[in-house]
Every structure is written in C-alpha cells, then in structure tokens.
Design an enzyme around this catalytic site. Structure first.
Site, PDB file in Angstrom:
ATOM      1  CD1 TRP A 130      -5.740   1.592  -9.314  1.00  0.00           C
ATOM      2  CD2 TRP A 130      -5.898   0.198  -7.575  1.00  0.00           C
ATOM      3  NE1 TRP A 130      -4.492   1.055  -9.100  1.00  0.00           N
ATOM      4  CE2 TRP A 130      -4.560   0.194  -8.036  1.00  0.00           C
ATOM      5  CE3 TRP A 130      -6.239  -0.603  -6.478  1.00  0.00           C
ATOM      6  CZ2 TRP A 130      -3.568  -0.581  -7.444  1.00  0.00           C
ATOM      7  CZ3 TRP A 130      -5.254  -1.362  -5.886  1.00  0.00           C
ATOM      8  CH2 TRP A 130      -3.940  -1.353  -6.368  1.00  0.00           C
ATOM      9  CG  ASP A 211      -8.166   0.293  -1.389  1.00  0.00           C
ATOM     10  OD1 ASP A 211      -7.283   0.465  -0.532  1.00  0.00           O
ATOM     11  OD2 ASP A 211      -7.912   0.218  -2.609  1.00  0.00           O
ATOM     12  CE  LYS A 246      -0.385   6.036  -4.012  1.00  0.00           C
ATOM     13  NZ  LYS A 246      -0.516   4.580  -4.248  1.00  0.00           N
TER      14      LYS A 246
END
Length: 397
Positions: A130, A211, A246
């Site tokens: 990311w 993460d 999410k």
C-alpha cells in the site's frame, strides 16, 4: 512567505475518485478505491452497527474527551478480536493497546514510537505494498526499502526470494507485514509459510509491524489472525495495527487500534505510556462515536453474533465475485492463465498485465482500476461482473 511551498501531486486513488464521480456514463464501474460494496453497488449499513447506533444515540451523557489511549472497553474488545480471548499474553498483561484514528493513525503512532527508540533502524515493506506504508514510515524518519513479495511475471507470491531477503536483514530492522488479504496483491502466505517467517523474525531479532485492515475478509476472523497469534506463541515482541473501516463499514468514523506485544507487564506499561505520548503529540485523543459503535457490537453477544454473520456474508460475496470474474475471463480468453486470481484473497485482485491498459479501461469501457493493476473485487456485482470481464479481455487483445 509561503511561496516556498511546492505543489502536492495528490493521492492517485483519491484523485481517481473525483474523476469517477464526474463520469456521467451510467455503466461506470469503480474498482479502484478499497471500499466494500453490496450487490446493488452501495456501501452497506450493517444491521449490527445500526442497532448499536440506536443504543448509543439514546445516551444523554455529554461528549467528553477520551483518554489519550481511547475508550478502554473498545481497546479490550480489540485485543480479544485480534489476539483471541484465550491468549495467555492477554492474561499476563503484556499487550498494550490504544484506540487510534483509523488504521493509518495506528501506523503513524507505531512508526513514531519505533523511530524514537530505534533511531538506527531501517524499515522494509513488501514489493508491492500500500503506497501509504512508505509515506508513513518515511514521514516518521525511517529509510524505507522493499523486500521481494510478488513475482509480476508469474503473478504469484515470490516466497523463496522473500525468505532469502528477510534472512539477510540487520537486527532490529522494522519489517511491515500484511497478516491477511495483502494490499494490493491479495496473495497471502500459507500458515506453514508464516511459520517460517516467524522463525526468521525471532532468530534475526527483527521488529515485526503488522497491518491488519481486513481481518475476516480472507478465510475468517481467526484464520486471518494466524500470523499475529503465531508471533505471540513464539514470544516475539511486535506491533499490530488494525482497522474496522471495511469490516464494520465505518469508513468515516476512523476506528482503529494499535497494540504492542511485550515481554512482560512492566514493559507493556512503558509501551502504553510511549504510545500515549505519541498520540498527545499528534492528535491528543481519538474520536468517541465510532469506537462506541464497535465496542457496543463486540461486547454484546447477540450483536457480535449478528456482525460475524454479516461479515461472513460479505466475505462470501467477495469470493463469489472473484469466481465469477475468473469464469468470465476464462470464457473471453481461454488461452490465458487466469488461475492466479483464484489464488488471491480478500477485497483485491492483482493483475499487473492490466496496468498499462488502465486509461483504455477508463475511457473506452468506464471501468476504473488503479495504475498498478489492482482490482477491488468488492466493487463487482451481478450487474457488472460480466461486462468487466469483457472489458478486461477487450483491452488485452
């Protein structure tokens, strides 16, 4: 005075959102930003969260500042979800957890703490990763390099090169891992492969920084936390950032947490203090409302069961759309090996072969993907998946 300021190029994904918003074509399909959509193409409002919202809004308590470490009940619920209710490390008091401003806030606070106490260390992120991982770690002052992760020729995990690279790292190198649903590739390690990585982390005295933004979107809540719990079993000291954006469909509430797993309770107490100090320097204290929703759901047996059911439905829908896309591509291009898509997990698919055709997909087919070839599988539905498969095949002919 401010003429010295340079222009900011902008975040490419967020900039693409503006272009998508202004696209007047009714058939437009957004597979760029990492958002979960339902089969009608809408951001869902989970029933469990809605019930929690009704309870929270009935409160007449004033809106006060939270402590620097956040809502204590929220932090405890996060620990149980991430580490498991029976984790010995929890009962031994050697895990320090704070509430953060989303997963990004957790990464920022963790990076600041690590940079303060390991100023000579460098950081490593996966290739690819990311984009914000590099930005956050570099912003904290780390020199950031990559370790091999994904082979763009075979379009699969490059595990052997990854292992060789990790074994060669200096002690106390900060290494960022994705425990599940790797962003952007969706290519995850097996449990046996993670066991090898854990052995390397421990033997090389690396600082693992995890993460975990998609727990439950891959193989399930417990399976997706395998790396976290394997590191605990190995008595490693490490950090975990997690997010509920999410999995609770609470993007705007910025609900995250950061945990530091330590050798003993005394060390965990000092780690908590350093995280609190980093929070004070950055934003003083986290927001209350979103955390109260998550905490209400996780600490109520009925709502927690409902949420787990809703999460399972989201996971199953993603898997179904991935299969539908794969099947459609096999029909459109039977001579191309699309099996790599089925080996990937979570919200994203990764097809570097599509990267160079990003603008054609957008201009000719109203299909938006990002320039790396990442596809947000959660943006597919019954109404658009066949058309997307046709668009992908068309630009590759």
């Amino acid at each position: 005075m401010f003429n010295v300021l340079s222009a900011y190029a902008g975040d490419p994904i967020l900039s693409m959102q503006l272009a998508y918003r202004d696209d007047a074509r009714p058939e437009k399909t957004n597979l760029s930003i990492g958002l979960y959509y339902d089969d009608q193409g809408r951001i869902p409002r989970l029933n469990s969260v809605q019930q929690a919202r009704e309870r929270v809004l009935r409160s007449t308590d004033p809106s006060m500042y939270l402590p620097m470490s956040g809502n204590p009940a929220y932090c405890k619920a996060s620990q149980v979800l991430v580490f498991g209710a029976d984790a010995p490390a929890l009962h031994e008091g050697r895990i320090a957890t704070i509430q953060t401003v989303g997963g990004s806030g957790a990464l920022k606070v963790g990076a600041d703490v690590l940079r303060k106490f390991f100023p000579g260390s460098q950081a490593r992120i996966s290739d690819p990763s990311w984009d914000n991982h590099r930005a956050i770690l570099e912003g904290a002052g780390f020199v950031v390099e990559t370790y091999p992760y994904f082979n763009r020729d075979t379009q699969r995990l490059d595990f052997d090169r990854m292992v060789a690279d990790l074994k060669a790292l200096q002690q106390e190198t900060v290494v960022l891992f994705h425990p599940s649903c790797h962003n952007p590739t969706g290519a995850d390690l097996s449990q046996a492969q993670w066991d090898q990585v854990v052995d390397i982390v421990v033997s090389r005295r690396l600082i693992a920084f995890l993460d975990m933004a998609y727990q439950g979107f891959g193989d399930g809540l417990d399976d997706d936390a395998y790396l976290v719990r394997a590191l605990v079993r190995a008595n490693a000291s490490f950090l975990v950032a997690n997010s509920y954006s999410k999995t609770f469909s609470l993007y705007g509430e910025r609900c995250g947490s950061l945990s530091m797993v330590c050798a003993n309770a005394d060390e965990a107490g000092r780690a908590l203090g350093q995280m609190q100090q980093a929070v004070r320097r950055n934003y003083s204290s986290p927001p209350a409302f979103g955390a109260s929703l998550v905490e209400t759901v996780l600490n109520d047996a009925e709502l927690a069961a409902l949420w787990r059911s809703e999460l399972a439905e989201m996971r199953t829908r993603i898997q179904t759309m991935r299969s539908r896309l794969y099947e459609g591509l096999c029909v459109q291009q039977p001579d191309v090996d699309w099996a790599f898509l089925m080996a990937q997990k979570g919200m994203f698919g990764y097809a570097p072969v599509l990267a160079q055709h990003m603008m054609r997909l957008r201009n000719e087919h109203a299909v938006y993907i990002i320039e790396s070839g990442r596809i947000c599988v959660a943006g597919l539905n019954d109404a658009n998946v066949d058309r997307v498969a046709h668009a992908f095949a068309a630009v590759l002919k």
